[in-house]
Every structure is written in C-alpha cells, then in structure tokens.
Design a protein around this motif. Structure first.
Motif, PDB file in Angstrom:
ATOM      1  N   GLY A  38       0.847  -1.226   0.043  1.00 31.66           N
ATOM      2  CA  GLY A  38      -0.073  -0.210  -0.070  1.00 31.66           C
ATOM      3  C   GLY A  38       0.878   1.170   0.023  1.00 31.66           C
ATOM      4  O   GLY A  38       0.250   2.451   0.400  1.00 31.66           O
ATOM      5  N   ALA A  39       1.991   1.096  -0.572  1.00 30.52           N
ATOM      6  CA  ALA A  39       2.844   2.554  -0.540  1.00 30.52           C
ATOM      7  C   ALA A  39       2.436   3.389  -1.459  1.00 30.52           C
ATOM      8  O   ALA A  39       1.968   2.844  -2.636  1.00 30.52           O
ATOM      9  CB  ALA A  39       4.331   2.232  -0.455  1.00 30.52           C
ATOM     10  N   THR A  40       2.752   4.651  -1.328  1.00 31.46           N
ATOM     11  CA  THR A  40       2.524   5.604  -2.647  1.00 31.46           C
ATOM     12  C   THR A  40       3.796   5.615  -3.479  1.00 31.46           C
ATOM     13  O   THR A  40       4.817   6.083  -2.941  1.00 31.46           O
ATOM     14  CB  THR A  40       2.350   6.885  -2.025  1.00 31.46           C
ATOM     15  OG1 THR A  40       1.104   6.957  -1.448  1.00 31.46           O
ATOM     16  CG2 THR A  40       2.078   8.010  -3.420  1.00 31.46           C
ATOM     17  N   THR A  41       3.919   5.030  -4.706  1.00 32.07           N
ATOM     18  CA  THR A  41       4.860   4.862  -5.427  1.00 32.07           C
ATOM     19  C   THR A  41       4.718   4.920  -6.905  1.00 32.07           C
ATOM     20  O   THR A  41       3.674   4.797  -7.310  1.00 32.07           O
ATOM     21  CB  THR A  41       5.551   3.410  -5.149  1.00 32.07           C
ATOM     22  OG1 THR A  41       6.902   3.514  -5.642  1.00 32.07           O
ATOM     23  CG2 THR A  41       4.997   2.295  -5.245  1.00 32.07           C
ATOM     24  N   ARG A  42       5.779   5.056  -7.674  1.00 30.44           N
ATOM     25  CA  ARG A  42       5.490   5.148  -9.136  1.00 30.44           C
ATOM     26  C   ARG A  42       6.846   4.748  -9.745  1.00 30.44           C
ATOM     27  O   ARG A  42       7.938   4.781  -9.254  1.00 30.44           O
ATOM     28  CB  ARG A  42       5.504   6.709  -9.503  1.00 30.44           C
ATOM     29  CG  ARG A  42       5.260   7.085 -11.120  1.00 30.44           C
ATOM     30  CD  ARG A  42       4.767   8.360 -11.160  1.00 30.44           C
ATOM     31  NE  ARG A  42       4.995   8.937 -12.645  1.00 30.44           N
ATOM     32  CZ  ARG A  42       3.955   8.954 -13.348  1.00 30.44           C
ATOM     33  NH1 ARG A  42       2.711   8.591 -12.843  1.00 30.44           N
ATOM     34  NH2 ARG A  42       3.879   9.400 -14.626  1.00 30.44           N
TER      35      ARG A  42
END
Length: 811
Positions: A765-769
């Motif tokens: 659930g991390a915010t990543t790209r």
C-alpha cells in the motif's frame, strides 16, 4: 521503420485511490522551461594540448542523441554492447568539430575536410605531433582518417575497416605509420540465428568454487558464442599516410595490442576458447604473444586461463602473469606481476607478489625486479636507477609507494608514501609525467625530487597544489597552490623545473578555462580559452560549503545552493532536495574530512539535483553519508544506524540555518544513492518524499558482494537482509519515485531490482511510481529520456514536497 512517437511504459499508483494501480502508456514529456534550458545547454569543448603547450585541440562534442539513435540495433554479448552494423560500440557521443588554437596568439584554425556527418573519436597524435589520427563512425562502419597539422586539413585513409568492439584499435609507429586493428576481411557474413535450438544449454561444475559478481549481458547460448567470435575476429593492418595497407601477422580474436617503445615489437593478446556464461570477455582465456613489427611471432609470453574461479574479495586476483606492459624507459623490455598467494587475499604472506621483467630479444629467462607485500598497482618509470612502484590493499585502504632501483633488484625498496587512499588531507598526489625519447610518459624529476600534483584536501575544501616531493626525507615543498575564491588545478607542466604550466581555473559562476602560468617571471597569467557560462540562468544562485556534526561527534559536510536573493531567517524556509551517495570508511578521522570545493564551477549535468534551485528549492548536494567501521569492524554492520544519523544531522543543519522547511525535505540519489534513499524511507519518517534512480534494493540478488561489501551472503546473511530495502518494504510510508534504465548494464542494478521492489511496495500500500526508460543504460543518454526523467522528478517534488501541506489538507 522509425516511429514518429516513441512511447514508454509508466507504472503508477493512481493517486487518490489508495491501493489501486493504473497501467499508463504515455509519450515522452518535457520539464518546465527553467529546467529544460539547463538540460539543453550547449556542451563545452574538450581540450588537448601539444607537448610544448604551443597549441591546443578544441574538440566540440555532439549533443545528447535522440531516442531513435539510441534504439538502433544493439548486440549485448560477453559483457559488451556492440553495434553490429559498425563493428564498434553501440553507445557514445562523438566529436563533431575540431579547431586548432595557438596559445600565445589566440589564433584559431578550423580543420578542413572533416567527414560530412562527423562522429569522430579515437584521437591519437603521432610522436612528432605532425599528424592526428581519428576514427569516423558512420551507420555501416568505422573508417580511419588523418589530419595534417601543418595544413589543418583532414583526409580519409581507409574504408570502413576498423574493428572497435574491444580495446584500443589505432596506434602510431615511430615511422609515422598507423597500426590498426581491422575487421578480418575473411570473416564472412554474420552468423545466422538458428530457427530452433540444437539442444539444451548446460553448465557444469566439478567442485571448484567459482564465486562471481552479478555481471550483465553475458553469453547465454552457442549462438551468442558464434556472434562473439565473429565480431572479435580481427586482422592487424599497417596503414601509411597515403592509405596503403599491409596485413600484419595472423588474424584472431585480438583483445589488445601495444607497440614496444622502439617500435620493433608488438605485444598482442588473443582471446581463445572456452568462453564462459558466468563472466565477461575480460575474463575469458587468452594468449599473450610477442610479435616482431612485421607480424612474425617471437614468443608466447603467457597462456592465461579462464578466470571463473577467482577467490572472493576486492583484494583477490588471478594466478599467473597479469598487468603485462612495456617499460616506458627501455626500447623493448616487458614487465608484469604474478601473485604468490594463489590470488587469495586471505592468505598471509610477506612477499605476496613478484614483479618480473624480460628484455628483447626474449631469449633468456625472466628476471625478478621487485616484490610487493600488497597488491601491485603499477610502476612510474624514470630510468634504470629510479622508478616508483605502487601497491594497494582495499581491505585496509592502504596506499603504499616505494622507490626501486631497476638496475639492481637486490637493493631493498624504499617506502616513500604510506597512507590511507581515503585520506584527502595527507594526499601528496601523483607524479607529474613528461615524455622521453620514445614518446612514453616517465617521471619529471631532478635527482631525488619528484614533481607532484595534489588535490590539496583541507578543512576548507580542496585547494590543489603543485609540489616537489623529496624521496629521501619524504618532505614536500609546495611550489604553487590554488587560492580562494577560485578552484584551480594544474593541467599540464611545460618545462623541466615546473616553472611554467597550464592550469584549469574556475569559480562558482565562472566556467572552467585554461590559463598559462609562470611562477617565476613577474607576468600575469595568460588566459588561453574563453568558454562562456552555459548556465547564465543560475549565475546568481548562492552556494556555501557547510560543516556540522553527527550525533556521535563525527564531522560532516554538504554544499547548499539557494535561489538568487534568498535570505535565511528573513524569507520563509524553503522546500529542500537532499542528494547523496554513501561511502564506507575504515577511519572516523578520514570519514570526517571535507570533500570538494565551494569554489568549483556550478556545473549542471543531467543527473544533477541543481535543476530544482530554479523551482524554488534549496539543494543540499554532496551531502556526506559516511559509514565507518574501524579496526576489525566492518562498516556495513552499522549501515542503517549511521545512515539515519547522517540524515538527521543534515536535516538539523539546513533547518537550523533558516534555509530548509523540516516538513518539506526530499531525499534522492542514483545507483547506491538510490539504495540509500530506499533505506532511509524504510527506517525513518524524516522526509516528505524520495527519488531513487537505477538502484538495487534486494541484496540477496548480489550474493557475492556489492559496493565495498566483501563478505558473501552466506558469510553475513543478516547484513544482506538488514541492508535490503526490499526486506522492509512494508515500513515505507513516504512517497517514493523509482526510475530505471530498461537496459541497465551495471553490475548489480538489474532492472528487475526496481520491478520487484515496486511490486513489494505496491503490495503493502505504499505511494510509489515506477518509470522504465527504454534502451537506457545505468546512465541515461537520449535527450527524450533525460527530459522525461526531469519531468517525472519535478512533478513528484511539486506534488509531494512543495505542495505537501495542500495535499494533506485535500486528503
């Protein structure tokens, strides 16, 4: 067929919908104008001086290639990347123009007759400096050209015969002829790929340990082997100034060639089978042969076996002869080194290595020249009574240099320098070299005095100097030193007593330029070049070198840039981009030393963080991240704790200075700096966002060592686990941008590192790209790729750092 619109695949978390994923297909983007202007700034010509310094070559390089150029066919075999259409390297920026400039008068002469679409390289001056040879790469091959330095005119000497896939390809003879490694004219057509495999691919070991680092682009099957043999197949050719050609010796898979100083012999290395699927071509078996100048084999010096079973550790090496070279001070004498410990650094020995010599006509026996207690690292020659031998030992960071008497090997060597090669403050530098009658580099010295140039490390930063080093009493006398507010270093010494020399001088906002200095005559230095500042838009930014302490008292440093006109304490604190690259040390005192210069020109390379000073950020660059393990302790046993302490100290410093906003600080880095970034986000909540480019995140995928870690995974499994951000992906709560070249060729940073890490982050659930740049290697080259990378970084920093408070309110 060329595509009008080149596309990339971007994997992104759909912001605003936590836990969901969007697969997006996008065209290349361009960053804001202030960033684009810096990224597309013109390159500065490279410079090469004549022996006397009377004239210089100004070589104007090409801009970054387009993605179409970078997407041309590329063959990745045996650790090499080949353009099969040219029999040369697949990547690289050529020279587009050459100008001769006379240093005293400033007169410039444009070279006429250059290739129509210049992509020049491999520049080589004849010993008498009357001619300049170079190669020209076209779409279907590499040709040899020559410039007459008297008429400033170029002409083509050969068709596209040059084989430039491995090592050097052009040498000047003493008769002003050229020895060229050419494509074997009888090699035929490129082997065709079988329509079906002839059988399984099998590798087998019989019990000998064969640890190997994670090399890229290795051979994978028999077809790869046939391609490697085909493109390595070469023929030495002698080419005169009229373009007449004569074959020299037998054809073969020529790895390297070198002429003896008197030009009577050729040292040739020829790769032979069996090839390997575990190591690159540099470690394939090869024979070292001595040929006469007309190509007849005189002797086989060595038959070097396949290097698959080298012991582990950075001080490990191969058995048998290595580092085979011609003595620079003799007409035709070879020297080399042989390990006495089987190449295993764990074996304790006093005489770990023996250096041998062998003189023409190579009829007698090799002669023992000297012994080395550490790993041999080369010899700087002077004459038959004086030479400086270097030794190094990575485990203890040892740099040892000694005087030897080549005419009397029974004389014990005299140690003149013994230091840590990490120790900048006590670095006397390296010897100044001059050319002898053979056109080879030998020591510039007067009796016991050797001339040296040093980076001049000091608590105030680097202050380079020129000195004499007395090899009897080990004392140095500084003859000239860079003075604030400039950063200046010696580029070339022009006379025997080092009273006249050329320097490269710069300051924070003055582009590096060359100056002629005479330290005895009372005349002002003469400026030789006048290269303009290509970054006028940031000429007014402020730069300062700061020092501060870690929580254990260790001194740290960084270079801080702020926008023009910013006043700390008066203006509101700025968002910050902190950029760093961790380094390991065996001494706290050495780790605490200040590195770099606050007076160096503010140059903006494609990978620099300085672009964002134009976007209202403070930049904390070259932020020191030392990891120290003294004595028997290994630095990486303390990696996380010290990394976090480094980051905390840096943040406290920039906040206490009134420059940075503690809640709006991003951290980033490339390669090991990306690894650092991911670790900081795994173990702290210090940052608003992170940017990690081309990193490695799972150390179990590099099990036989990485960076300065010499232990294997099986020797230190807890270190490999604890240092892997992948192991702690579930703890990352800070937005992290991952960027990676899809054709990364760096050992250890396979693209799968970013792919697997992204999946782990996404799964928790991390915010990543994740952004993959097609056809890009460990460093990025195409203009479209660089612009898109900058756009990605800018968008990330704007959203998660600069606008952090607005984003939090919106959520």
């Amino acid at each position: 067929m060329k595509l009008r619109v080149t596309k990339i695949i971007v994997l992104a978390i759909a912001l605003g919908f936590p836990g969901s994923e969007l697969l997006a297909q996008s065209t290349y983007q361009t960053p804001p104008q202030s960033i684009a202007d810096l990224a597309n700034a013109p390159t500065t010509p490279s410079v090469r001086f004549s022996k006397t310094g009377d004239w210089m070559l100004l070589m104007e390089g090409a801009d970054n290639p387009s993605i179409e150029v970078l997407s041309q066919p590329e063959l990745k075999i045996a650790g090499m990347r080949i353009n099969p259409a040219t029999s040369g390297p697949s990547r690289g920026r050529g020279i587009e123009n050459i100008i001769i400039k006379h240093t005293q008068t400033g007169e410039e002469n444009q070279i006429s007759g250059l290739p129509m679409n210049p992509h020049m390289g491999g520049f080589s001056l004849s010993n008498d400096e009357k001619y300049l040879a170079f190669t020209q790469t076209d779409a279907d091959g590499i040709s040899l050209w020559m410039i007459d330095m008297a008429t400033y005119s170029a002409k083509k000497l050969t068709d596209k015969i040059v084989n430039d896939v491995y090592g050097n390809s052009v040498l000047w003879t003493s008769e002003n002829k050229l020895l060229v490694r050419a494509v074997n004219p009888d090699r035929g057509s490129v082997p065709g790929k079988p329509s079906a495999p002839s059988g399984p691919i099998i590798q087998e070991t019989t019990g000998d340990a064969a640890p190997s680092r994670t090399y890229q682009d290795l051979l994978e099957n028999p077809y790869d082997e046939s391609l490697f043999a085909y493109f390595m197949d070469s023929q030495l050719m002698e080419v005169d100034l009229q373009g007449n050609q004569k074959a020299i010796g037998a054809s073969g898979m020529i790895k390297s060639m070198d002429l003896s100083p008197d030009g009577k012999y050729i040292l040739v290395s020829l790769i032979r089978k069996p090839f390997s699927y575990l190591v690159p071509a540099s470690r394939f078996p090869y024979d070292v042969e001595i040929w006469s100048s007309d190509g007849n084999k005189v002797k086989t010096l060595a038959e070097i076996p396949l290097d698959e079973n080298r012991p582990t550790g950075f001080d490990a090496t191969v058995t048998g002869p290595r580092y085979i070279r011609w003595r620079a001070d003799k007409p035709a004498t070879l020297y080399w080194v042989e390990a006495q410990d089987g190449g295993d650094a764990r074996i304790e020995m006093e005489e770990r290595e023996i250096i041998y010599t062998w003189a023409a006509p190579f009829a007698g026996e090799k002669q023992k020249l000297a012994t080395s207690s550490y790993r041999f690292a080369g010899i700087d020659w002077s004459d038959d009574t004086f030479a400086i031998m270097s030794e190094r030992w990575s485990k203890t960071r040892k740099d040892l240099r000694s005087i030897i008497n080549p005419s009397d090997p029974s004389q014990p060597k005299q140690v003149i320098i013994e230091r840590s090669f990490d120790d900048l403050y006590n670095d006397p530098g390296y010897p100044v070299m001059t050319e002898n009658e053979f056109g080879r580099n030998v020591l510039l010295r007067k009796g016991d005095l050797v001339y040296m140039t040093s980076p001049g490390g000091s608590p105030e930063g680097d202050m380079p100097y020129l000195s004499t080093f007395n090899t009897k009493n080990k004392k140095e006398e500084i003859l000239w030193r860079s003075q604030a507010p400039f950063y200046e270093r010696v580029a070339k010494v022009l006379n025997d007593d080092a009273t006249e020399f050329i320097t490269l001088k710069e300051s924070t906002d003055i582009q590096p330029n060359y100056w002629l200095v005479n330290r005895k005559k009372r005349i002002a230095p003469l400026q030789l070049t006048d290269f303009e500042n290509p970054y006028e838009s940031i000429k007014g930014i402020q730069k300062q070198l700061v020092t501060y302490k870690r929580n254990d008292g260790l001194n740290l440093s960084a270079v801080i840039y702020t926008p023009e006109g910013f006043e700390p304490g008066k203006d509101a604190p700025l968002p910050v981009l902190m950029w760093a690259y961790p380094r390991e040390y065996k001494s706290k005192a050495v780790a605490a030393q200040v590195r770099g210069s606050q007076y160096a020109f503010t140059r903006v390379s494609y990978g620099s963080p300085l672009f964002w000073v134009t976007r209202g950020f403070a930049i904390m660059d070259r932020t020191e991240m030392p990891i120290v393990g003294e004595g028997d302790k290994e630095p990486n046993d303390y990696f996380i704790d010290q990394l976090v302490a480094n980051a905390e100290a840096a943040i406290d410093e920039i906040v206490d200075l009134g420059i940075g906003d503690r809640d709006r600080i991003a951290v980033g880095g490339h390669s090991y700096g990306a690894f650092m970034t991911a670790n900081l986000l795994s173990h702290t909540d210090l940052f608003a966002a992170g940017i990690a480019r081309s990193g490695a995140y799972n150390r179990t995928l590099t099990p036989f060592g990485f960076q300065y870690e010499q232990r294997t995974y099986w020797e230190a499994p807890e270190v490999y686990f604890n240092m892997s951000p992948f192991s702690f992906a579930h703890q990352v709560k800070t937005p992290i941008l991952l960027i990676h070249g899809q054709a990364d060729n760096n050992s250890g940073t396979f693209p799968i590192q970013s792919e697997r890490y992204y999946n782990a982050l996404k799964g928790h659930g991390a915010t990543t790209r994740l952004v993959f740049l097609p056809n890009e290697s460990h460093g990025y080259a195409a203009k479209e790729s660089i612009n898109h990378m900058l756009w990605e970084m800018d968008s990330w920093l704007e959203k998660y750092v600069k606008e952090k408070n607005k984003l939090e309110k919106a959520q």
